[in-house]
Design a protein around this motif. Sequence first.
Motif, PDB file in Angstrom:
ATOM      1  N   PHE A  61       0.834  -1.201   0.000  1.00 50.17           N
ATOM      2  CA  PHE A  61       0.000   0.000   0.000  1.00 50.17           C
ATOM      3  C   PHE A  61       0.871   1.256   0.000  1.00 50.17           C
ATOM      4  N   ASP A  62       0.552   2.166  -0.908  1.00 53.29           N
ATOM      5  CA  ASP A  62       1.196   3.477  -0.958  1.00 53.29           C
ATOM      6  C   ASP A  62       2.696   3.379  -1.253  1.00 53.29           C
ATOM      7  N   ARG A  63       3.129   2.316  -1.932  1.00 54.52           N
ATOM      8  CA  ARG A  63       4.542   2.101  -2.209  1.00 54.52           C
ATOM      9  C   ARG A  63       4.764   1.756  -3.675  1.00 54.52           C
ATOM     10  N   ALA A  64       5.989   2.051  -4.138  1.00 49.27           N
ATOM     11  CA  ALA A  64       6.406   1.677  -5.491  1.00 49.27           C
ATOM     12  C   ALA A  64       7.736   0.935  -5.447  1.00 49.27           C
ATOM     13  N   GLU A  65       8.118   0.420  -4.275  1.00 47.14           N
ATOM     14  CA  GLU A  65       9.351  -0.348  -4.157  1.00 47.14           C
ATOM     15  C   GLU A  65       9.043  -1.824  -4.352  1.00 47.14           C
ATOM     16  N   LEU A  66       9.984  -2.516  -4.997  1.00 44.46           N
ATOM     17  CA  LEU A  66       9.809  -3.948  -5.210  1.00 44.46           C
ATOM     18  C   LEU A  66       9.903  -4.701  -3.893  1.00 44.46           C
ATOM     19  N   ARG A  67       8.982  -5.624  -3.696  1.00 47.24           N
ATOM     20  CA  ARG A  67       9.016  -6.470  -2.503  1.00 47.24           C
ATOM     21  C   ARG A  67       9.971  -7.630  -2.759  1.00 47.24           C
ATOM     22  N   LEU A 107       1.413   7.245  -8.766  1.00 53.80           N
ATOM     23  CA  LEU A 107       1.923   6.057  -8.072  1.00 53.80           C
ATOM     24  C   LEU A 107       2.001   4.858  -9.008  1.00 53.80           C
ATOM     25  N   SER A 108       0.978   4.639  -9.804  1.00 51.74           N
ATOM     26  CA  SER A 108       1.000   3.496 -10.715  1.00 51.74           C
ATOM     27  C   SER A 108       2.058   3.675 -11.806  1.00 51.74           C
ATOM     28  N   GLY A 109       2.299   4.923 -12.220  1.00 52.63           N
ATOM     29  CA  GLY A 109       3.378   5.187 -13.165  1.00 52.63           C
ATOM     30  C   GLY A 109       4.740   4.878 -12.569  1.00 52.63           C
ATOM     31  N   GLU A 110       4.913   5.224 -11.292  1.00 58.40           N
ATOM     32  CA  GLU A 110       6.171   4.900 -10.605  1.00 58.40           C
ATOM     33  C   GLU A 110       6.353   3.390 -10.513  1.00 58.40           C
ATOM     34  N   ARG A 111       5.291   2.668 -10.266  1.00 60.15           N
ATOM     35  CA  ARG A 111       5.373   1.204 -10.197  1.00 60.15           C
ATOM     36  C   ARG A 111       5.809   0.613 -11.533  1.00 60.15           C
ATOM     37  N   ALA A 112       5.256   1.123 -12.618  1.00 55.79           N
ATOM     38  CA  ALA A 112       5.651   0.643 -13.951  1.00 55.79           C
ATOM     39  C   ALA A 112       7.111   0.975 -14.234  1.00 55.79           C
ATOM     40  N   THR A 113       7.536   2.172 -13.861  1.00 63.68           N
ATOM     41  CA  THR A 113       8.923   2.597 -14.097  1.00 63.68           C
ATOM     42  C   THR A 113       9.903   1.779 -13.266  1.00 63.68           C
ATOM     43  N   ILE A 129      10.951  -3.059 -24.188  1.00 66.83           N
ATOM     44  CA  ILE A 129       9.884  -2.571 -23.318  1.00 66.83           C
ATOM     45  C   ILE A 129       9.374  -1.303 -23.978  1.00 66.83           C
ATOM     46  N   LEU A 130       8.306  -1.427 -24.747  1.00 64.76           N
ATOM     47  CA  LEU A 130       7.870  -0.331 -25.604  1.00 64.76           C
ATOM     48  C   LEU A 130       7.282   0.836 -24.825  1.00 64.76           C
ATOM     49  N   PHE A 131       6.615   0.561 -23.729  1.00 69.73           N
ATOM     50  CA  PHE A 131       6.231   1.643 -22.826  1.00 69.73           C
ATOM     51  C   PHE A 131       5.911   1.086 -21.455  1.00 69.73           C
ATOM     52  N   ALA A 132       6.105   1.931 -20.479  1.00 68.57           N
ATOM     53  CA  ALA A 132       5.761   1.630 -19.094  1.00 68.57           C
ATOM     54  C   ALA A 132       4.942   2.818 -18.611  1.00 68.57           C
ATOM     55  N   THR A 133       3.683   2.567 -18.301  1.00 64.32           N
ATOM     56  CA  THR A 133       2.802   3.662 -17.928  1.00 64.32           C
ATOM     57  C   THR A 133       1.901   3.248 -16.784  1.00 64.32           C
ATOM     58  N   GLY A 134       1.372   4.236 -16.117  1.00 60.44           N
ATOM     59  CA  GLY A 134       0.442   3.983 -15.026  1.00 60.44           C
ATOM     60  C   GLY A 134      -0.980   4.270 -15.452  1.00 60.44           C
ATOM     61  N   TRP A 135      -1.886   3.391 -15.066  1.00 65.13           N
ATOM     62  CA  TRP A 135      -3.298   3.561 -15.369  1.00 65.13           C
ATOM     63  C   TRP A 135      -4.090   3.951 -14.135  1.00 65.13           C
ATOM     64  N   GLY A 136      -3.409   4.137 -13.003  1.00 62.95           N
ATOM     65  CA  GLY A 136      -4.140   4.506 -11.792  1.00 62.95           C
ATOM     66  C   GLY A 136      -5.070   3.387 -11.376  1.00 62.95           C
ATOM     67  N   LYS A 137      -6.295   3.772 -11.071  1.00 64.29           N
ATOM     68  CA  LYS A 137      -7.279   2.784 -10.628  1.00 64.29           C
ATOM     69  C   LYS A 137      -8.301   2.466 -11.716  1.00 64.29           C
TER      70      LYS A 137
END
Length: 182
Positions: A61-67, A107-113, A129-137
Amino acid sequence: MLRKIMIMFALFGCCLGLALAQAPSSTHQSMDDSKVVSVPPVAPTVQQDFERSMKDIHFDFDRAELRDDDKATLAANAQWLKTHSDVYITLEGDADERGDIVYNLVLSGERATVTKNALVDLGVPSDHILFATGWGKLYPICAQQDESCWSQNRRTHFATWPALPEATQNAARNTGNNQAGQ
């Protein structure tokens, strides 16, 4: 007068949408516009193997770091991609329903990046990797309002390019996540 302008913009948007829908799906222009990549369609057997082998990466939750547990999943995904050099992918970051639209998009964009950077560090060619993008919710895979469901929606999803038809893509997204068991 304002109504005429609005109608003109609506017609322009429809024409533009039709033109984009008819564009060949095997061509992708990179985000920096420096090159156009022509990508052959993925063979059906490779697509099936991709859907069976590739697992989504999930986030706290609320994170973009890999577990830690997802680092192993990411390493397996990277290995598969390196042995299938003819496959090009997109990375789609997602968030759970909590938080406002802008926050979840960022946040979702950071996760993709983060996922893209880790794949490149593991030896996946960045041009695959043609694109990495966030779609939010926007694209939840689970609609219940509890932590077990929200944790499934906090992810980066892997998809092949050219994109599958929408109905097939939705089925693949849900299949891939059911296999992940999270």
